[in-house]
Design an enzyme around this catalytic site. Structure first.
Site, PDB file in Angstrom:
ATOM      1  N   LYS A  20      10.166  84.623  69.832  1.00  0.00           N
ATOM      2  CA  LYS A  20      10.902  84.817  71.077  1.00  0.00           C
ATOM      3  C   LYS A  20      11.178  86.310  71.312  1.00  0.00           C
ATOM      4  O   LYS A  20      10.989  87.140  70.398  1.00  0.00           O
ATOM      5  CB  LYS A  20      12.211  84.018  70.997  1.00  0.00           C
ATOM      6  CG  LYS A  20      11.993  82.502  70.866  1.00  0.00           C
ATOM      7  CD  LYS A  20      13.333  81.756  70.794  1.00  0.00           C
ATOM      8  CE  LYS A  20      13.131  80.252  70.716  1.00  0.00           C
ATOM      9  NZ  LYS A  20      14.446  79.523  70.772  1.00  0.00           N
ATOM     10  N   TYR A  60       9.833  74.159  78.447  1.00  0.00           N
ATOM     11  CA  TYR A  60      11.196  73.682  78.165  1.00  0.00           C
ATOM     12  C   TYR A  60      11.630  72.559  79.106  1.00  0.00           C
ATOM     13  O   TYR A  60      12.830  72.370  79.322  1.00  0.00           O
ATOM     14  CB  TYR A  60      12.177  74.850  78.224  1.00  0.00           C
ATOM     15  CG  TYR A  60      12.157  75.733  76.989  1.00  0.00           C
ATOM     16  CD1 TYR A  60      12.347  75.186  75.707  1.00  0.00           C
ATOM     17  CD2 TYR A  60      11.975  77.106  77.077  1.00  0.00           C
ATOM     18  CE1 TYR A  60      12.341  75.994  74.571  1.00  0.00           C
ATOM     19  CE2 TYR A  60      11.977  77.917  75.943  1.00  0.00           C
ATOM     20  CZ  TYR A  60      12.161  77.352  74.696  1.00  0.00           C
ATOM     21  OH  TYR A  60      12.171  78.154  73.569  1.00  0.00           O
ATOM     22  N   PHE A  68      22.556  75.244  78.791  1.00  0.00           N
ATOM     23  CA  PHE A  68      21.907  76.459  78.283  1.00  0.00           C
ATOM     24  C   PHE A  68      20.512  76.678  78.866  1.00  0.00           C
ATOM     25  O   PHE A  68      19.832  77.644  78.502  1.00  0.00           O
ATOM     26  CB  PHE A  68      21.837  76.435  76.745  1.00  0.00           C
ATOM     27  CG  PHE A  68      21.046  75.281  76.166  1.00  0.00           C
ATOM     28  CD1 PHE A  68      19.666  75.340  76.020  1.00  0.00           C
ATOM     29  CD2 PHE A  68      21.700  74.129  75.754  1.00  0.00           C
ATOM     30  CE1 PHE A  68      18.947  74.282  75.482  1.00  0.00           C
ATOM     31  CE2 PHE A  68      20.990  73.057  75.209  1.00  0.00           C
ATOM     32  CZ  PHE A  68      19.606  73.140  75.083  1.00  0.00           C
ATOM     33  N   ARG A  96       9.075  73.826  61.014  1.00  0.00           N
ATOM     34  CA  ARG A  96      10.483  73.586  61.380  1.00  0.00           C
ATOM     35  C   ARG A  96      11.397  73.903  60.186  1.00  0.00           C
ATOM     36  O   ARG A  96      12.497  74.429  60.349  1.00  0.00           O
ATOM     37  CB  ARG A  96      10.687  72.139  61.830  1.00  0.00           C
ATOM     38  CG  ARG A  96       9.910  71.750  63.092  1.00  0.00           C
ATOM     39  CD  ARG A  96      10.575  72.148  64.369  1.00  0.00           C
ATOM     40  NE  ARG A  96      11.788  71.430  64.626  1.00  0.00           N
ATOM     41  CZ  ARG A  96      12.509  71.576  65.743  1.00  0.00           C
ATOM     42  NH1 ARG A  96      12.108  72.432  66.691  1.00  0.00           N
ATOM     43  NH2 ARG A  96      13.600  70.895  65.925  1.00  0.00           N
ATOM     44  N   THR A 102      18.619  74.982  64.491  1.00  0.00           N
ATOM     45  CA  THR A 102      18.727  75.717  65.759  1.00  0.00           C
ATOM     46  C   THR A 102      19.795  76.808  65.729  1.00  0.00           C
ATOM     47  O   THR A 102      19.571  77.927  66.213  1.00  0.00           O
ATOM     48  CB  THR A 102      19.048  74.719  66.902  1.00  0.00           C
ATOM     49  OG1 THR A 102      18.071  73.676  66.881  1.00  0.00           O
ATOM     50  CG2 THR A 102      19.041  75.412  68.251  1.00  0.00           C
ATOM     51  N   ARG A 113      15.556  81.665  60.657  1.00  0.00           N
ATOM     52  CA  ARG A 113      16.793  81.784  61.427  1.00  0.00           C
ATOM     53  C   ARG A 113      17.989  82.082  60.518  1.00  0.00           C
ATOM     54  O   ARG A 113      18.873  82.875  60.874  1.00  0.00           O
ATOM     55  CB  ARG A 113      17.018  80.503  62.222  1.00  0.00           C
ATOM     56  CG  ARG A 113      16.019  80.340  63.381  1.00  0.00           C
ATOM     57  CD  ARG A 113      15.947  78.909  63.866  1.00  0.00           C
ATOM     58  NE  ARG A 113      15.231  78.758  65.127  1.00  0.00           N
ATOM     59  CZ  ARG A 113      14.993  77.586  65.712  1.00  0.00           C
ATOM     60  NH1 ARG A 113      15.404  76.458  65.133  1.00  0.00           N
ATOM     61  NH2 ARG A 113      14.341  77.521  66.847  1.00  0.00           N
ATOM     62  N   ASN A 127      17.359  82.807  68.474  1.00  0.00           N
ATOM     63  CA  ASN A 127      17.031  82.399  67.102  1.00  0.00           C
ATOM     64  C   ASN A 127      15.589  82.671  66.692  1.00  0.00           C
ATOM     65  O   ASN A 127      15.032  81.982  65.841  1.00  0.00           O
ATOM     66  CB  ASN A 127      17.417  80.931  66.899  1.00  0.00           C
ATOM     67  CG  ASN A 127      16.787  80.035  67.960  1.00  0.00           C
ATOM     68  OD1 ASN A 127      15.890  80.470  68.682  1.00  0.00           O
ATOM     69  ND2 ASN A 127      17.240  78.792  68.039  1.00  0.00           N
ATOM     70  N   HIS A 130      10.355  79.626  68.053  1.00  0.00           N
ATOM     71  CA  HIS A 130      10.221  78.236  68.498  1.00  0.00           C
ATOM     72  C   HIS A 130       9.152  77.584  67.642  1.00  0.00           C
ATOM     73  O   HIS A 130       8.151  78.218  67.306  1.00  0.00           O
ATOM     74  CB  HIS A 130       9.766  78.182  69.968  1.00  0.00           C
ATOM     75  CG  HIS A 130       9.252  76.825  70.355  1.00  0.00           C
ATOM     76  ND1 HIS A 130      10.094  75.811  70.763  1.00  0.00           N
ATOM     77  CD2 HIS A 130       8.002  76.285  70.320  1.00  0.00           C
ATOM     78  CE1 HIS A 130       9.382  74.718  70.998  1.00  0.00           C
ATOM     79  NE2 HIS A 130       8.107  74.978  70.738  1.00  0.00           N
ATOM     80  N   GLU A 141       2.422  71.608  74.107  1.00  0.00           N
ATOM     81  CA  GLU A 141       2.798  73.020  74.142  1.00  0.00           C
ATOM     82  C   GLU A 141       1.588  73.936  73.899  1.00  0.00           C
ATOM     83  O   GLU A 141       1.490  75.013  74.491  1.00  0.00           O
ATOM     84  CB  GLU A 141       3.885  73.281  73.092  1.00  0.00           C
ATOM     85  CG  GLU A 141       5.197  72.571  73.430  1.00  0.00           C
ATOM     86  CD  GLU A 141       6.215  72.597  72.299  1.00  0.00           C
ATOM     87  OE1 GLU A 141       5.923  73.171  71.214  1.00  0.00           O
ATOM     88  OE2 GLU A 141       7.324  72.053  72.499  1.00  0.00           O
TER      89      GLU A 141
END
Ligand code: IDP
Ligand code: MG
Length: 149
Positions: A20, A60, A68, A96, A102, A113, A127, A130, A141
């Site tokens: 990100k 998203y 948010f 993940r 998150t 993270r 964070n 993704h 995606e």
């Protein structure tokens, strides 16, 4: 289960990873790639881009309407991102796990993270990464960021 340990059993997956804008701004692209590679996954596609609203709305879509959502889109528009496809057995859950939960404040130390992010007091949680959360999300995606793959 007879096939689960045989060499012909295939659970090779693909996942979509994004670094990100906070991760790119902080110079953590290499760190993220390095953790993915050190875990043993293969990075099979990689591009840096400035996302647009249409792309982010597609990516998203599941979060539209949440408090948010707008801050998330604005944040994702705030600078370049890096998109990559990683491949390997169970890479979706594996990444993940590498990413951590998150909320970076409580994400496990050792995770991306947990080690590298924290609450910045912003409306959206920043964070760093993704990662797709299911095989269906991953394929959806990947098509958004790598339409030819
Ligand atoms: P994930 O990235 O861990 O899969 P999602 O629930 O899919 O988390 O949310 C997408 C992104 O939206 C998160 O990574 C985070 O940046 C942001 N986000 C999620 N939940 C919240 C929240 O409750 N407050 C602020 N930002 C959030
Ligand atoms: Mg998610």
């Amino acid at each position: 289960m007879a096939n689960s340990t045989s060499s012909t059993s295939s659970s090779v997956q693909r996942t979509l990873i994004l670094v990100k804008p906070d991760g790119v701004r902080r110079g953590l692209v290499g760190e993220v790639i390095s953790r993915v590679e050190r875990k043993g996954y293969k990075v099979s596609a990689l591009r840096m881009l400035q996302a647009d609203r249409i792309t982010l709305a597609a990516h998203y879509a599941e979060h539209e309407g949440k408090p948010f959502y707008e801050p998330l889109v604005e944040f994702m528009l705030s600078g370049p991102i890096v998109a990559m496809i990683a491949e390997g057995e169970r890479v979706i859950e594996g990444f993940r796990s590498l990413a951590g939960t998150t909320d970076p404040t409580t994400a496990a130390p050792g995770s991306i993270r947990g080690d590298l992010a924290r609450d910045q007091g912003t409306k959206v949680v920043q964070n760093i990464v993704h990662g797709s959360d299911s095989p269906e999300s991953a394929e959806r995606e990947i098509k958004i960021f790598f339409p030819n793959l």
